[in-house]
Each structure stands twice: as structure tokens, then as C-alpha cells.
Design a protein around this motif. Structure first.
Motif, mmCIF file in Angstrom:
data_model
loop_
_atom_site.group_PDB
_atom_site.id
_atom_site.type_symbol
_atom_site.label_atom_id
_atom_site.label_comp_id
_atom_site.label_asym_id
_atom_site.label_seq_id
_atom_site.Cartn_x
_atom_site.Cartn_y
_atom_site.Cartn_z
ATOM 1 N N VAL A 94 0.861 -1.186 0.000
ATOM 2 C CA VAL A 94 0.000 0.000 0.000
ATOM 3 C C VAL A 94 0.901 1.241 0.000
ATOM 4 C CG1 VAL A 94 -1.613 1.403 1.364
ATOM 5 C CG2 VAL A 94 -1.984 -1.060 1.159
ATOM 6 N N GLY A 95 0.586 2.196 -0.842
ATOM 7 C CA GLY A 95 1.280 3.481 -0.802
ATOM 8 C C GLY A 95 2.645 3.512 -1.436
ATOM 9 N N HIS A 96 2.919 2.596 -2.371
ATOM 10 C CA HIS A 96 4.202 2.658 -3.073
ATOM 11 C C HIS A 96 4.345 4.040 -3.701
ATOM 12 C CE1 HIS A 96 7.307 1.893 -6.076
ATOM 13 N NE2 HIS A 96 7.640 0.817 -5.369
ATOM 14 N N SER A 97 5.564 4.526 -3.769
ATOM 15 C CA SER A 97 5.801 5.893 -4.258
ATOM 16 C C SER A 97 5.221 6.124 -5.649
ATOM 17 C CB SER A 97 7.294 6.206 -4.262
ATOM 18 O OG SER A 97 7.971 5.363 -5.166
ATOM 19 N N GLU A 130 10.861 9.897 0.994
ATOM 20 C CA GLU A 130 10.947 11.298 0.602
ATOM 21 C C GLU A 130 11.482 11.457 -0.813
ATOM 22 O OE1 GLU A 130 15.168 10.542 2.018
ATOM 23 O OE2 GLU A 130 13.179 9.661 2.151
ATOM 24 N N LEU A 131 11.120 12.572 -1.430
ATOM 25 C CA LEU A 131 11.667 12.955 -2.729
ATOM 26 C C LEU A 131 13.089 13.496 -2.546
ATOM 27 C CD1 LEU A 131 8.559 14.956 -4.008
ATOM 28 C CD2 LEU A 131 9.241 12.684 -4.793
ATOM 29 N N LEU A 132 13.847 13.553 -3.634
ATOM 30 C CA LEU A 132 15.201 14.084 -3.554
ATOM 31 C C LEU A 132 15.187 15.533 -3.059
ATOM 32 C CD1 LEU A 132 18.226 13.748 -4.026
ATOM 33 C CD2 LEU A 132 17.871 14.442 -6.400
ATOM 34 N N SER A 133 14.242 16.318 -3.548
ATOM 35 C CA SER A 133 14.161 17.732 -3.127
ATOM 36 C C SER A 133 13.880 17.846 -1.635
ATOM 37 C CB SER A 133 13.074 18.467 -3.923
ATOM 38 O OG SER A 133 11.815 17.852 -3.728
ATOM 39 N N GLU A 134 13.085 16.924 -1.103
ATOM 40 C CA GLU A 134 12.766 16.938 0.322
ATOM 41 C C GLU A 134 13.973 16.541 1.164
ATOM 42 O OE1 GLU A 134 7.984 15.936 -0.078
ATOM 43 O OE2 GLU A 134 9.450 14.292 -0.073
ATOM 44 N N ARG A 135 14.737 15.557 0.671
ATOM 45 C CA ARG A 135 15.962 15.174 1.398
ATOM 46 C C ARG A 135 16.968 16.320 1.387
ATOM 47 N NH1 ARG A 135 19.562 11.364 3.437
ATOM 48 N NH2 ARG A 135 17.870 9.888 3.775
ATOM 49 N N THR A 140 13.493 15.143 5.397
ATOM 50 C CA THR A 140 13.227 13.701 5.393
ATOM 51 C C THR A 140 12.389 13.272 6.595
ATOM 52 O OG1 THR A 140 15.198 13.138 4.119
ATOM 53 C CG2 THR A 140 14.281 11.404 5.494
ATOM 54 N N GLU A 141 12.795 13.653 7.790
ATOM 55 C CA GLU A 141 12.094 13.196 8.995
ATOM 56 C C GLU A 141 10.676 13.749 9.065
ATOM 57 O OE1 GLU A 141 14.504 13.896 12.443
ATOM 58 O OE2 GLU A 141 16.038 12.439 11.830
ATOM 59 N N ALA A 142 10.496 15.009 8.683
ATOM 60 C CA ALA A 142 9.160 15.605 8.708
ATOM 61 C C ALA A 142 8.230 14.912 7.720
ATOM 62 C CB ALA A 142 9.241 17.098 8.390
ATOM 63 N N VAL A 143 8.741 14.597 6.544
ATOM 64 C CA VAL A 143 7.936 13.902 5.522
ATOM 65 C C VAL A 143 7.519 12.525 6.034
ATOM 66 C CG1 VAL A 143 8.018 12.804 3.235
ATOM 67 C CG2 VAL A 143 8.914 15.121 3.548
ATOM 68 N N LEU A 144 8.470 11.791 6.617
ATOM 69 C CA LEU A 144 8.173 10.447 7.102
ATOM 70 C C LEU A 144 7.195 10.482 8.266
ATOM 71 C CD1 LEU A 144 11.712 8.807 6.878
ATOM 72 C CD2 LEU A 144 9.826 8.640 5.265
ATOM 73 N N GLU A 145 7.380 11.419 9.171
ATOM 74 C CA GLU A 145 6.438 11.548 10.293
ATOM 75 C C GLU A 145 5.018 11.760 9.787
ATOM 76 O OE1 GLU A 145 7.527 14.570 13.063
ATOM 77 O OE2 GLU A 145 9.010 13.319 14.086
ATOM 78 N N ALA A 166 7.823 -0.107 4.752
ATOM 79 C CA ALA A 166 8.924 -0.142 3.785
ATOM 80 C C ALA A 166 9.387 1.290 3.546
ATOM 81 C CB ALA A 166 8.479 -0.772 2.471
ATOM 82 N N TYR A 167 10.640 1.564 3.931
ATOM 83 C CA TYR A 167 11.210 2.878 3.647
ATOM 84 C C TYR A 167 11.825 2.844 2.261
ATOM 85 C CZ TYR A 167 14.567 6.673 3.396
ATOM 86 O OH TYR A 167 15.281 7.772 2.966
ATOM 87 N N GLU A 168 11.265 3.640 1.371
ATOM 88 C CA GLU A 168 11.771 3.688 0.001
ATOM 89 C C GLU A 168 12.041 5.143 -0.376
ATOM 90 O OE1 GLU A 168 8.819 2.176 -2.723
ATOM 91 O OE2 GLU A 168 7.437 3.738 -2.103
ATOM 92 N N PRO A 169 13.312 5.567 -0.238
ATOM 93 C CA PRO A 169 13.634 6.918 -0.695
ATOM 94 C C PRO A 169 13.314 7.043 -2.182
ATOM 95 C CG PRO A 169 15.632 5.632 -0.304
ATOM 96 C CD PRO A 169 14.485 4.825 0.204
#
Length: 252
Positions: A94-97, A130-135, A140-145, A166-169
Motif C-alpha cells: 500500500v502506498g508505493h511511491s 521522501e523525494l530528492l528535493s525533500e531530502r 526527510t524526517e518531517a515527511v516520514l512523520e 517499507a522505507y523507500e527513498p
């Protein structure tokens, strides 16, 4: 705490009726002596029943790549969790990028999917990243939270037993770029701490957190030996028996 390792192949929109069965059977054959790692594959919808029947009784689990959060109804082109179970699936992604960013699925819908899947008895691999721009912006942490809090909202600690994260950058999916083992460990440890805040330390310590993002045989061992990395969600490398089984062996 020793956690099991979970390696799952996401076949995306690849394979045909013949190659899907051949690939699944070859992977299942290669798992005959495996007693240490949980392994699954997620074929495209049309091949689910064929693949499930072809590997019945083996150590290989079959999952889906997606579903709609309703038991039935006028939802043209969609499939329900119950249909997946009848086709032989024990879990679903569920929720794959690619569903978040290409097909524009919002967090509210993903939360409904998580709840519907669990209610039907399906295991859920819930993807965040997270997206590259977000990293690069340090977010990164705010997006994941946000993604975890929104996607798992309303779940109980008991229900979370059916969930793997599943953490998938996003910047490492299909690009050939891979998070370093240290980067993967840092993010996985952060996710576990965040889950502990939301659901308690006991739940957090038993939760499986996979890494997904250009996992290949030559980088799998270093990533999988990190203390908070509990497996891998594998894309392209899962479409070849040898490379996928090599990743499974790297998890021993």
C-alpha cells in the motif's frame, strides 16, 4: 530483539502469464532449504491466481501491489481485499511511491486502504519515503512523520502486527542511486523511534521495517546487516531468479 527478515519482490507492470509462473516456480524451488527468511512476490493482478496455484505448498508467499478499500461496489477497474485473498494473496503493498506520485493517491485514501486490508486479514507493506528535493532541504524526517502518522491513523497496536513499513527513498527507486547503509540505518532507526512514540516500545521493537530503493545482490548484504533494517522491498532485481535469490541469501 531479534526480528525476522522479510524479502519481497515487487514485479510492478512486468511479466506475462508464462514468465510470471516460471519466475515464481524458480524462486520457490530456490527457497526449498530456506528456514531463515520470509519471502514473497507481488505479481500483476492478472497473474495472481496462476502464480498462487503454481507455488502452492512452497515457502513463497504471494502478495498484491494494490487494492481498493471496499468489500465490493461500483468501482470500475478496481479489486477488493477479499478478491485478493481468494486469488491466493496473504498480503499487499500500500502506498508505493509510484502510486503516491504518479497516480496521485492521497494519504487519506492510503489510510483507508491500510484499514480495509487489515480488516480483511491481509498483511500490509506500507511504503513511505521522501523525494530528492525533500531530502536535500532537510525535510526527510518531517515527511516520514507525516506519511506514517497519516497512513496509520486510527490503528491499534494489535492491528499494527499486520503491518510492515517499507522505507523507500523516492530518489533511489529505479535510478541506480542507493541510500548508503548508514543512511538507511539512520532513517530506519528514526522510523522505529517514531512508532514507539505512537504505539509503544514493544510494538516498535517487533515491527519489521524494510528498505526499498535499487536493492541489488551487490549492495544487499551491507544494507541488510544494519540493526534496524529488517528486509528489502525489491523492484527490478526481483524479475530475475538468480538476483532475487541472491538478495534473499544476503539476508541470512
Amino acid at each position: 530483539m531479534a526480528r525476522a527478515k522479510l524479502i519481497v519482490g515487487n514485479w510492478k507492470m512486468y511479466t506475462n502469464a508464462k514468465s510470471s509462473v516460471e519466475l515464481a516456480q524458480a524462486v520457490a524451488e530456490g527457497l526449498k532449504d530456506n528456514t531463515q527468511v520470509m519471502v514473497g512476490v507481488c505479481p500483476p493482478f492478472p497473474w495472481l491466481t496462476k502464480v498462487s496455484e503454481a507455488i502452492k505448498g512452497s515457502k513463497l508467499e504471494v502478495g498484491a501491489q494494490n487494492f481498493y478499500p471496499a468489500k465490493e461496489g461500483a468501482f470500475t477497474g478496481e479489486v477488493s481485499p477479499g478478491m485478493l485473498k481468494e486469488a491466493g494473496c496473504t498480503f499487499s503493498i500500500v502506498g508505493h511511491s509510484e502510486r503516491r506520485h504518479t497516480l496521485l493517491e492521497p494519504d487519506l485514501l492510503l489510510n483507508r486502504k491500510v484499514k480495509a486490508g487489515i480488516a480483511a486479514g491481509l498483511g500490509i507493506i506500507f511504503c513511505v519515503g521522501e523525494l530528492l528535493s525533500e531530502r536535500e532541504a532537510g525535510h526527510t524526517e518531517a515527511v516520514l512523520e507525516f506519511q506514517i502518522a497519516a497512513g496509520l491513523a486510527g490503528l491499534t497496536a494489535e492491528q499494527l502486527k499486520l503491518v510492515t513499513i517499507a522505507y523507500e527513498p523516492v530518489w533511489a527507486i529505479g535510478t541506480g542511486k542507493v541510500a548508503t547503509p548508514q543512511q538507511a540505518q539512520e532513517v530506519h532507526a528514526f522510523i522505529r523511534k517514531f512508532i514507539a512514540k505512537q504505539f509503544g516500545e514493544t510494538v516498535a521493537q517487533s515491527l519489521l521495517i524494510q528498505y526499498g530503493g535499487s536493492v541489488k545482490p551487490d549492495n544487499a548484504a551491507e544494507i541488510l546487516k544494519q540493526p534496524d533494517v529488517d528486509g528489502a522491498l525489491v523492484g527490478g532485481a526481483s524479475l530475475k531468479t538468480d538476483s532475487f535469490l541472491a538478495i534473499v541469501k544476503a539476508a541470512y
